[in-house]
Design an enzyme around this catalytic site. Sequence first.
Site, mmCIF file in Angstrom:
data_model
loop_
_atom_site.group_PDB
_atom_site.id
_atom_site.type_symbol
_atom_site.label_atom_id
_atom_site.label_comp_id
_atom_site.label_asym_id
_atom_site.label_seq_id
_atom_site.Cartn_x
_atom_site.Cartn_y
_atom_site.Cartn_z
ATOM 1 N N HIS A 36 -0.246 -11.141 1.543
ATOM 2 C CA HIS A 36 -1.410 -11.944 1.935
ATOM 3 C C HIS A 36 -1.944 -11.531 3.315
ATOM 4 C CE1 HIS A 36 -1.394 -14.760 -1.433
ATOM 5 N NE2 HIS A 36 -0.081 -14.727 -1.369
ATOM 6 N N THR A 37 -1.671 -10.298 3.683
ATOM 7 C CA THR A 37 -2.183 -9.783 4.958
ATOM 8 C C THR A 37 -3.442 -8.944 4.762
ATOM 9 O OG1 THR A 37 -0.625 -7.962 4.711
ATOM 10 C CG2 THR A 37 0.016 -9.734 6.196
ATOM 11 N N ASP A 38 -3.668 -8.469 3.521
ATOM 12 C CA ASP A 38 -4.761 -7.519 3.309
ATOM 13 C C ASP A 38 -6.121 -8.128 3.639
ATOM 14 O OD1 ASP A 38 -4.531 -9.235 1.138
ATOM 15 O OD2 ASP A 38 -4.820 -7.681 -0.381
ATOM 16 N N GLY A 122 3.543 -8.779 -15.481
ATOM 17 C CA GLY A 122 3.869 -10.043 -14.827
ATOM 18 C C GLY A 122 4.824 -9.926 -13.661
ATOM 19 N N SER A 126 1.498 -3.907 -10.629
ATOM 20 C CA SER A 126 0.172 -3.301 -10.687
ATOM 21 C C SER A 126 -0.004 -2.254 -11.779
ATOM 22 C CB SER A 126 -0.200 -2.700 -9.326
ATOM 23 O OG SER A 126 -0.197 -3.706 -8.352
ATOM 24 N N SER A 127 0.172 -2.694 -13.010
ATOM 25 C CA SER A 127 -0.053 -1.795 -14.141
ATOM 26 C C SER A 127 -1.519 -1.379 -14.234
ATOM 27 C CB SER A 127 0.393 -2.459 -15.443
ATOM 28 O OG SER A 127 -0.285 -3.685 -15.650
ATOM 29 N N ASP A 173 -3.111 -1.518 -4.080
ATOM 30 C CA ASP A 173 -2.474 -1.067 -5.317
ATOM 31 C C ASP A 173 -2.963 0.314 -5.731
ATOM 32 O OD1 ASP A 173 -1.335 -3.534 -5.205
ATOM 33 O OD2 ASP A 173 -2.411 -4.369 -6.923
#
Length: 386
Positions: A36-38, A122, A126-127, A173
């Site tokens: 949650h830094t991006d 899940g 990052s598929s 990602d």
Amino acid sequence: MKLTIEDVRSRFIKHFDGQTGSVYTAPGRINLIGEHTDYNNGYVFPGAVEQGMIAEIKPNGTRNVDAYSIDLKDRVQFSLDDEKGPNATWARYIYGVCREMMALGVPVEGFNTAFAGDVPLGAGMSSSAALESTYAFAINDLFGENKIERMELALVGQRTEHKYIGVNCGIMDQAISCLGKAGHLMRMDCRSGEIEYFPWHPKGYQLVLVNSCVKHELKGSPYNERRLQCEHVAEVIAKKHPEVESLRDATMEMLDEVKNEITGAEYKRARYVIGEVVRVLAVCEALEIDDYEKVGQMMYDTHYGLSKEYEVSCEELDFLNDVAKECGVTGSRIMGGGFGGCTINLVADELAPNFKKVVVEKFEEKYGKKPIVIDVVIGDGARKLC
């Protein structure tokens, strides 16, 4: 079981009249720390993994793409010149990458393709980014006259998510899927886009993901809410400190100065983000001197922050974190957005077999389902296999 070239090639041959083409791959990812830094212009610290997507591709001399999803057993055809594109979501990833590469001037032609993946769904690995990166790299290699740099290929994947899937994702990602290096983690500055590699050779330790296989349905938009809270705190701080453009620039002292001007929830959210920016840099410094105990402590601190300050954990993830502590695991935390998914764990080699056994047993006893344990090996980014 690990996905192989032969797994994909056999299906390609079956569905495309015995022909063979070129085979490409791109990986999923883990993020060691920096959650949650991006969107707060901070740092992230991902690594590419061995699991990913593999696709076989052969130009077919037309303007049409004929694509087969091995995992879904679904086949879709679309024209490169169709402004709307296919309806199937999985096919829209390929369509979007094609269109974005064409927009960059790449003379994309029609092709036949079959693909499959072994990125666990899940688990926050990052598929979708792996799929986008596979096709961006492949199209660049097959059709690109002036080769496009890897970061631009990552941006192609991001634009595909935004414009063709409707997911307003960041760049982490796709960047690590295109730019990953075996034996290294990649620190990315989400403000400047600058990247730096750090060696990952944890002698005596291993990374283990534990996928809770749960995902809680949420009311409202908790991610958007937290983003707005962070932006508001940054604005309040900036009135006293104009140099603060986002929480990445703030300090705990600055936050305390405005504590009475913001809500209690906003204070907690900002406290987590400011602390997480510091923790990412601390982990980078620790890795340079092989201080994995420090890395582990930062991971536990991040989990506490995500659970108690950012409040994006859930009972199951906190339970997995507690079991890790009980088993003497060096570091453990939520990986990903939260509210389900998995924990990432830094485990001493001698403790790993017992931890893997105990965490499955205890989780199944409490929740009636087995978590999935995934061993992590840091691998390379997008590439041609044959």
